[in-house]
Design a protein around this motif. Structure first.
Motif, PDB file in Angstrom:
ATOM      1  N   GLU A   1       0.812  -1.206   0.000  1.00 24.09           N
ATOM      2  CA  GLU A   1       0.000   0.000   0.000  1.00 24.09           C
ATOM      3  C   GLU A   1       0.855   1.270   0.000  1.00 24.09           C
ATOM      4  OE1 GLU A   1      -2.390  -0.443   3.442  1.00 24.09           O
ATOM      5  OE2 GLU A   1      -3.690  -1.992   2.573  1.00 24.09           O
ATOM      6  N   GLY A   2       2.169   1.102  -0.094  1.00 23.49           N
ATOM      7  CA  GLY A   2       3.055   2.256  -0.122  1.00 23.49           C
ATOM      8  C   GLY A   2       3.441   2.793   1.236  1.00 23.49           C
ATOM      9  N   ARG A   3       3.146   2.061   2.282  1.00 17.52           N
ATOM     10  CA  ARG A   3       3.522   2.473   3.632  1.00 17.52           C
ATOM     11  C   ARG A   3       4.660   1.592   4.134  1.00 17.52           C
ATOM     12  NH1 ARG A   3      -2.035   2.544   6.915  1.00 17.52           N
ATOM     13  NH2 ARG A   3      -2.360   0.594   5.747  1.00 17.52           N
ATOM     14  N   SER A   4       5.394   2.092   5.093  1.00 12.80           N
ATOM     15  CA  SER A   4       6.552   1.347   5.588  1.00 12.80           C
ATOM     16  C   SER A   4       6.317   0.906   7.027  1.00 12.80           C
ATOM     17  CB  SER A   4       7.814   2.208   5.508  1.00 12.80           C
ATOM     18  OG  SER A   4       7.676   3.363   6.322  1.00 12.80           O
ATOM     19  N   TRP A   5       7.167   0.031   7.452  1.00 15.81           N
ATOM     20  CA  TRP A   5       7.112  -0.502   8.812  1.00 15.81           C
ATOM     21  C   TRP A   5       8.551  -0.656   9.299  1.00 15.81           C
ATOM     22  CZ3 TRP A   5       3.520  -0.976  12.393  1.00 15.81           C
ATOM     23  CH2 TRP A   5       3.716  -1.815  13.484  1.00 15.81           C
ATOM     24  N   PRO A   6       8.873  -0.160  10.511  1.00 14.62           N
ATOM     25  CA  PRO A   6      10.260  -0.208  10.983  1.00 14.62           C
ATOM     26  C   PRO A   6      10.829  -1.626  10.963  1.00 14.62           C
ATOM     27  CG  PRO A   6       8.929   1.175  12.429  1.00 14.62           C
ATOM     28  CD  PRO A   6       7.981   0.501  11.487  1.00 14.62           C
ATOM     29  N   ALA A   7      11.990  -1.765  10.381  1.00 12.71           N
ATOM     30  CA  ALA A   7      12.610  -3.090  10.275  1.00 12.71           C
ATOM     31  C   ALA A   7      12.972  -3.647  11.644  1.00 12.71           C
ATOM     32  CB  ALA A   7      13.858  -3.007   9.399  1.00 12.71           C
ATOM     33  N   TYR A   8      13.306  -2.765  12.596  1.00 10.85           N
ATOM     34  CA  TYR A   8      13.709  -3.268  13.904  1.00 10.85           C
ATOM     35  C   TYR A   8      12.542  -3.980  14.594  1.00 10.85           C
ATOM     36  CZ  TYR A   8      11.278   0.381  16.606  1.00 10.85           C
ATOM     37  OH  TYR A   8      10.319   1.185  17.188  1.00 10.85           O
ATOM     38  N   ARG A   9      11.310  -3.540  14.294  1.00  7.33           N
ATOM     39  CA  ARG A   9      10.160  -4.195  14.911  1.00  7.33           C
ATOM     40  C   ARG A   9       9.973  -5.604  14.360  1.00  7.33           C
ATOM     41  NH1 ARG A   9       5.388   0.297  15.849  1.00  7.33           N
ATOM     42  NH2 ARG A   9       6.453   1.339  17.587  1.00  7.33           N
ATOM     43  N   THR A  10      10.138  -5.739  13.063  1.00  6.65           N
ATOM     44  CA  THR A  10      10.051  -7.079  12.476  1.00  6.65           C
ATOM     45  C   THR A  10      11.134  -7.988  13.053  1.00  6.65           C
ATOM     46  OG1 THR A  10       9.178  -6.123  10.426  1.00  6.65           O
ATOM     47  CG2 THR A  10      10.049  -8.362  10.308  1.00  6.65           C
ATOM     48  N   LEU A  11      12.347  -7.436  13.193  1.00  5.64           N
ATOM     49  CA  LEU A  11      13.442  -8.227  13.755  1.00  5.64           C
ATOM     50  C   LEU A  11      13.134  -8.635  15.191  1.00  5.64           C
ATOM     51  CD1 LEU A  11      16.288  -9.383  13.468  1.00  5.64           C
ATOM     52  CD2 LEU A  11      17.190  -7.175  14.241  1.00  5.64           C
ATOM     53  N   LEU A  12      12.601  -7.709  15.999  1.00  7.68           N
ATOM     54  CA  LEU A  12      12.259  -8.037  17.377  1.00  7.68           C
ATOM     55  C   LEU A  12      11.203  -9.137  17.437  1.00  7.68           C
ATOM     56  CD1 LEU A  12      12.130  -4.525  19.091  1.00  7.68           C
ATOM     57  CD2 LEU A  12      13.703  -6.380  19.622  1.00  7.68           C
ATOM     58  N   TRP A  13      10.234  -9.069  16.550  1.00  7.64           N
ATOM     59  CA  TRP A  13       9.179 -10.080  16.529  1.00  7.64           C
ATOM     60  C   TRP A  13       9.750 -11.451  16.199  1.00  7.64           C
ATOM     61  CZ3 TRP A  13       4.426 -10.341  18.285  1.00  7.64           C
ATOM     62  CH2 TRP A  13       3.544 -11.311  17.799  1.00  7.64           C
ATOM     63  N   LEU A  14      10.595 -11.518  15.190  1.00 10.10           N
ATOM     64  CA  LEU A  14      11.172 -12.800  14.792  1.00 10.10           C
ATOM     65  C   LEU A  14      12.102 -13.355  15.871  1.00 10.10           C
ATOM     66  CD1 LEU A  14      11.923 -12.094  11.021  1.00 10.10           C
ATOM     67  CD2 LEU A  14       9.962 -13.289  12.020  1.00 10.10           C
ATOM     68  N   VAL A  15      12.911 -12.479  16.482  1.00  7.42           N
ATOM     69  CA  VAL A  15      13.802 -12.937  17.551  1.00  7.42           C
ATOM     70  C   VAL A  15      12.986 -13.392  18.757  1.00  7.42           C
ATOM     71  CG1 VAL A  15      15.589 -12.228  19.179  1.00  7.42           C
ATOM     72  CG2 VAL A  15      15.743 -11.523  16.786  1.00  7.42           C
TER      73      VAL A  15
END
Length: 631
Positions: free
Chosen positions: A377-391
């Motif tokens: 949709e053209g919006r972004s999401w902080p990469a650190y949050r995705t990393l925290l979720w996966l870790v």
């Protein structure tokens, strides 16, 4: 769908179920009465037949209630029809459970139905575990039927659905899966397998029944929603079925047994059902979207064939419940081979848990799907949050599937380590990943009264979190209640002796930890008592709670370790790493580190303008920290 098609669907389901039951029960040896059998063929065959009826009634109940709560638009003819179908299915479930209990008594007592045994039967249903489980199942099913017939409230129907799922537990706990005393039983796998099968089979059966009353404009939406639930159920069936089978079939000799042959045949049926699912998603849904009337007829025809295959799976499942599983390959099992506990064993050992494997897998998929939708949709999401979720999920997998999980079934201090990791460590990784914010931004809200992810979060989770944010001191009571329940109720013994108790303990620890962490670390509402400065005394109170809790664990360790000693004995003697008294220092150490991190976060967020919004990348509003929480 015409009445004739519905009758064909029912006939296909029952005939396939009975035929597969006859084959599997005969091949597995359950039909062999033996030379001293006095119960007769009526009891020998009546028991698995009642189990088949019980399973189909359970599926119809749970499937119809799932559709009423999560799929069908609120109100209307289809919603009411689903409620009534759930009620009649629950009545069949109760009848099947009663007959199954009665036949089980006759088989155990080795008596024909015509013999007199009133006093013995009363003893069976009041003092013998199998009898009490059957009575409890019958009462739960009857209660669900009454609720479905007399109540229209969506909330009470949701409660009836929870009760229906709970109705699966009594017989599961008395199944082959619960036969061992170690923590590696497969009761959770059997429960998840039964629940997923009920949602899948019962949902499809309910759709067939409701097709005549569903408006043409709603067919595509309802079928698409059911397809999502069916896909989730199929994945759960595959994972839980595989892990449950591996718990019973671990050697080549076991693989050659009749029990294993039936399991393999059932696995082949599931592969066929998976192909049906692919056809539904890639072909039927598109045809329904283009032409609801004609596409609905094609869906009905495919559903009839699929129900026949599901009936075959149900028949084999009923036979497996009465088929003797393979004997263990070696005496002693895990107890004799498990080495003394140390850091390497905690990190290197692996014992997959079906519940947490599925939850973590679905959590990874859902989060990454949300991030992908935002980017599309053209919006972004902080990469650190995705990393925290996966870790965070990786740590959760290690705690619930690794060495900590293995030793939790043998050591009290490993139980404490599990609880503290789930309460204090994992939430520190999951909460900053802001899954609720991601759900708010990506999940489409429903407008027809049905409940899905966004509606559940808004009605159930967010009000609780908002209350804790308004008055952070409540988090002390939440944490205290969690610790009390885990250590000073029967849950302690249940967690030591079986998978169901362990799963309940783990869920409680993780949920309470996420609530407390989210309430204390989220951005506060301006002008309320939840400002960061006022949270520091709350953190001090939580530190005091952990200090007191750890002291009580050290003081009462020998008594609290009793469930573990009763189950498995002291496997490693007086080893310091196995000492129950280590639970207190573990609690203190983990709590100190976690509270230090939370305190630093609270101080860092002591912003004089907490209500000022900020702008995220690409011009989108930054995610609202007030919703940061693990779902």
């Amino acid at each position: 769908m015409s009445l004739k098609t519905q009758m064909v669907a029912w006939l296909a389901l029952l005939v396939a179920g009975i035929l597969s039951l006859v084959w599997a029960y005969s091949y597995g040896g359950g039909a062999d009465g033996g030379l001293l059998d006095r119960a007769g063929p009526a009891v020998t065959w009546g028991l698995p037949t009642a189990k088949l009826v019980l399973n189909l009634g359970t599926a119809g109940t749970i499937g119809a209630l799932v559709l009423a709560v999560f799929v069908l638009p609120r109100g209307g003819t289809a919603y009411e029809a689903a409620r009534w179908f759930a009620g009649w299915s629950a009545a069949v479930w109760a009848w099947g459970a009663a007959v199954h209990t009665y036949a089980g008594f006759l088989l155990l007592a080795n008596r024909a139905p015509s013999a007199g045994f009133e006093e013995e039967f009363l003893t069976f249903i009041t003092r013998i575990d199998a009898g009490r489980a059957g009575v409890l199942t019958t009462l739960i099913a009857a209660g669900v039927a009454i609720l479905c017939f007399w109540v229209r409230s969506p909330r009470i129907l949701a409660g009836a659905l929870v009760a229906a799922f709970a109705g699966l537990l009594p017989l599961v706990l008395k199944s082959h899966a619960a036969g061992g005393i170690d923590h590696a039983d497969s009761t959770t796998a059997i429960f998840l397998h039964a629940a997923a099968a009920a949602v899948w089979l019962g949902g499809l059966l309910t759709l067939v029944v409701l097709r005549r009353v569903l408006p043409a404009g709603q067919v595509g939406v309802v079928v698409r929603r059911y397809s999502t639930l069916a896909l989730i159920s199929y994945v759960a069936l595959v994972v839980s079925g595989t892990l449950g089978a591996l718990a019973r079939i671990s050697t080549v000799e076991a693989l050659l047994s009749p029990y294993s042959a039936i399991v393999l045949a059932k696995a082949g049926v599931f592969i066929i059902l998976g192909l049906f699912g692919v056809v539904h998603r890639r072909w039927s849904l598109g045809r329904i979207a283009r032409d609801p009337h004609r596409g609905g007829r094609h869906f009905a025809a495919l559903a009839v064939v699929e129900l026949a295959v599901m009936g075959a799976a149900s028949g084999m499942a009923a036979a497996l419940a009465r088929t003797e599983p393979p004997q263990a390959a070696a005496s002693g099992g895990l107890d004799a081979a498990l080495p003394g506990p140390d850091a390497w064993e905690y990190l290197s050992r692996w014992a997959p848990d079906p519940l947490w494997s599925l939850l973590c897998g679905f959590a990874v998929f859902a989060y990454l799907a949300g991030v992908r939708r935002l980017r599309a949709e053209g919006r972004s999401w902080p990469a650190y949050r995705t990393l925290l979720w996966l870790v965070g999920l990786a740590v959760l997998v290690m705690v619930t599937n690794g060495g900590v999980h293995v030793y939790q079934g043998y050591l009290f201090n490993a139980h404490v380590l599990t609880q503290m990791m789930l309460t204090a460590v994992v939430p520190l990784l999951l909460v900053p990943a802001a899954p609720l914010t991601l759900a708010r931004l990506t999940v489409t809200a429903r407008t027809d009264g049905s409940t899905w992810v966004k509606e559940f979060l808004e009605r159930s989770v967010q009000p609780v979190l908002a209350a804790l944010r308004r008055d952070p001191s409540l988090t002390i009571f939440v944490l205290a209640a969690s610790l009390f329940t885990i250590y000073y109720t029967p849950l302690l013994e249940w967690a030591a002796q079986g998978q169901i108790g362990y799963s309940l303990m783990s869920v409680l620890a993780l949920l309470s930890g996420c609530l407390v962490t989210a309430a204390l670390t989220g951005t506060p509402d301006p002008g309320t008592s939840s400002s960061p400065r006022n949270r520091l005394p709350v953190l001090a109170g939580i530190a005091g709670l952990y200090a007191f809790g750890g002291w009580k664990l050290v003081e009462q360790a020998p008594a609290m370790e009793l469930p573990w000693n009763t189950s498995v004995g002291r496997l490693w003697g007086p080893s310091p790493a196995a000492a129950a008294e280590m639970g207190g220092p573990m609690m203190w150490t983990i709590a100190a580190v976690a509270l230090a991190i939370i305190t630093a976060t609270v101080i860092r967020r002591n912003d004089p303008h907490p209500g000022t919004p900020s702008q995220g990348p690409a011009g989108s509003a930054a995610p609202d920290h007030r919703m940061d929480m693990a779902s």
